[in-house]
Design an enzyme around this catalytic site. Structure first.
Site, PDB file in Angstrom:
ATOM      1  N   GLU A 141       0.847  -1.192   0.000  1.00  0.00           N
ATOM      2  CA  GLU A 141       0.000   0.000   0.000  1.00  0.00           C
ATOM      3  C   GLU A 141       0.881   1.239   0.000  1.00  0.00           C
ATOM      4  O   GLU A 141       1.888   1.301   0.716  1.00  0.00           O
ATOM      5  CB  GLU A 141      -0.910   0.015   1.226  1.00  0.00           C
ATOM      6  CG  GLU A 141      -1.787   1.268   1.343  1.00  0.00           C
ATOM      7  CD  GLU A 141      -2.696   1.241   2.576  1.00  0.00           C
ATOM      8  OE1 GLU A 141      -3.128   0.128   2.964  1.00  0.00           O
ATOM      9  OE2 GLU A 141      -2.959   2.315   3.137  1.00  0.00           O
ATOM     10  N   GLU A 152      -2.692  11.335   3.344  1.00  0.00           N
ATOM     11  CA  GLU A 152      -3.723  11.028   4.337  1.00  0.00           C
ATOM     12  C   GLU A 152      -3.858  12.224   5.272  1.00  0.00           C
ATOM     13  O   GLU A 152      -2.875  12.899   5.573  1.00  0.00           O
ATOM     14  CB  GLU A 152      -3.352   9.792   5.157  1.00  0.00           C
ATOM     15  CG  GLU A 152      -3.574   8.484   4.456  1.00  0.00           C
ATOM     16  CD  GLU A 152      -3.387   7.309   5.398  1.00  0.00           C
ATOM     17  OE1 GLU A 152      -4.386   6.680   5.780  1.00  0.00           O
ATOM     18  OE2 GLU A 152      -2.218   7.036   5.743  1.00  0.00           O
TER      19      GLU A 152
END
Length: 366
Positions: free
Chosen positions: A249, A254
């Site tokens: 990932e 974020e």
């Protein structure tokens, strides 16, 4: 009497000579061994100002040997390439100045061989990148379905809360996702829907566009509000077969609404993922995260992941040891855009109503 003895001796000699000749087979093959093997390697553009070449990375190999009918070349650990002429052109792609081992084999008509190797230093300049995929969201309405699909629901029954304790229900309704005024708008809302109290959207390019290595640029304005969790990220396209985190990932961006001015980037691998205390995370302060657009970037090469903000590299993931545990980033990945609401380690503001992430464009270069 003497004549008879001589006649017998002559017959015996002729007979023995005939048997001796029959022991030598005319088909017996004599081994031919190549010899005097030489190898010259010319690096394109090599001169006094460019001692390791002109940056193209191209070399020309020439081999000669006595009694050789064909040749074979190996560059590092790559497969051998046969050449009847003893010549080979090859172009290296790894940027920078690096040493490479070149091995040549000379083969005779009887299959016998000799070999020779040389180490060369070659410079490869930075290649100009080309735009290979983009979405600039210029047409109002639904996102382009040739580029985007959706994750719907809350992940149940297999992965309720999407593995993070998230509280939203993902939809593809225009209330949660639409293209308007040149931007993609993903809106998280507080509303009762399908047994949940929040809705949002999660778009992905899985099975529509997947790539290995390249530069990603996403110009975005982030939502606000405690409990929001917007993300611009990537997952390995092999997730359905190897699972997470073996697929790898890459979190380009974020943001958590309860820590409003901090924007982060992260990697998740089998060696360190999820709640692992060593999860690789790069953080930076962005004061106008929800009022201004910023370009969140990733440069993904064979050696490293470089995360950037508005063109400035802020964080690099480059493990010293690269294997399937620390570096699963050798296979295609797909893009994901979403806003999650809530998680196992933070709560949602009870006064939250709705907030939107806007994406001006996404561009991928290789």
């Amino acid at each position: 009497m003497l004549n008879k003895v001589l006649h017998v001796i002559l017959l015996f000699f002729v007979s023995c000579s005939g048997n001796s000749d029959s022991m030598i087979s005319p088909e017996t093959e004599v081994a031919i061994i190549p010899s005097n093997l030489s190898l010259t390697i010319d690096v394109l553009g090599l001169d006094t100002e460019n001692p390791n070449g002109d940056g193209s990375g191209t070399i020309t190999c020439k081999a000669t040997a006595f009694n050789a009918v064909t040749y074979g070349f190996k560059i590092e650990n790559e497969a051998e390439v046969k050449s009847a002429s003893g010549e080979l052109d090859y172009t290296f792609s790894r940027e920078g100045t690096n040493n490479y081992l070149v091995t040549v084999f000379a083969y005779s008509s009887t299959g016998h061989t000799i070999s020779l190797f040389k180490t060369i230093t070659v410079y490869v300049g930075e290649k100009p990148l080309k735009l290979v995929w983009s979405d600039e969201f210029d047409v109002n309405g639904e996102p382009d379905d040739s580029k985007w699909g959706y994750d719907l629901g809350n992940g149940c029954p297999n992965l309720c809360g999407w593995g993070n304790g998230e509280k939203q229900y993902y939809t593809n309704r225009p209330e949660n996702v639409k293209v308007e005024d040149g931007v993609l708008k993903i809106t998280a809302k507080m509303e009762a829907y399908q047994g949940f109290n929040y809705t949002s959207a999660r778009l992905l390019t899985k099975d529509k566009y997947e790539f290995t290595y390249g530069k990603v640029e996403v110009k975005a304005k982030l939502p606000s509000g405690s409990g929001t969790w917007p993300a611009i990220w990537m997952l390995g396209a092999n997730i359905d077969t190897v699972g997470w985190p073996a697929c790898g990932e890459i979190d380009i961006m974020e943001h958590w609404g309860h820590n409003p001015k901090i924007v982060s980037s992260a990697t998740h691998t089998p060696a360190c993922s999820g709640g692992c205390s060593g999860t690789k995370v790069g953080e930076t302060t962005v004061n106008d995260f929800s009022s201004g657009f910023h370009v969140y970037g990733l440069e993904w090469t064979e050696d490293a992941l470089h995360f950037s903000l508005d063109g400035t590299i802020l964080y690099t993931y480059k493990p010293d040891v690269k294997d399937s545990n620390t570096w699963p980033y050798t296979k295609p990945q797909f893009l994901i855009l979403n806003i999650a609401m809530g998680g196992n380690w933070f709560t949602i503001d009870e006064n939250f109503t709705e907030s939107t992430m806007e994406i001006d464009y996404i561009k991928i270069y290789q």
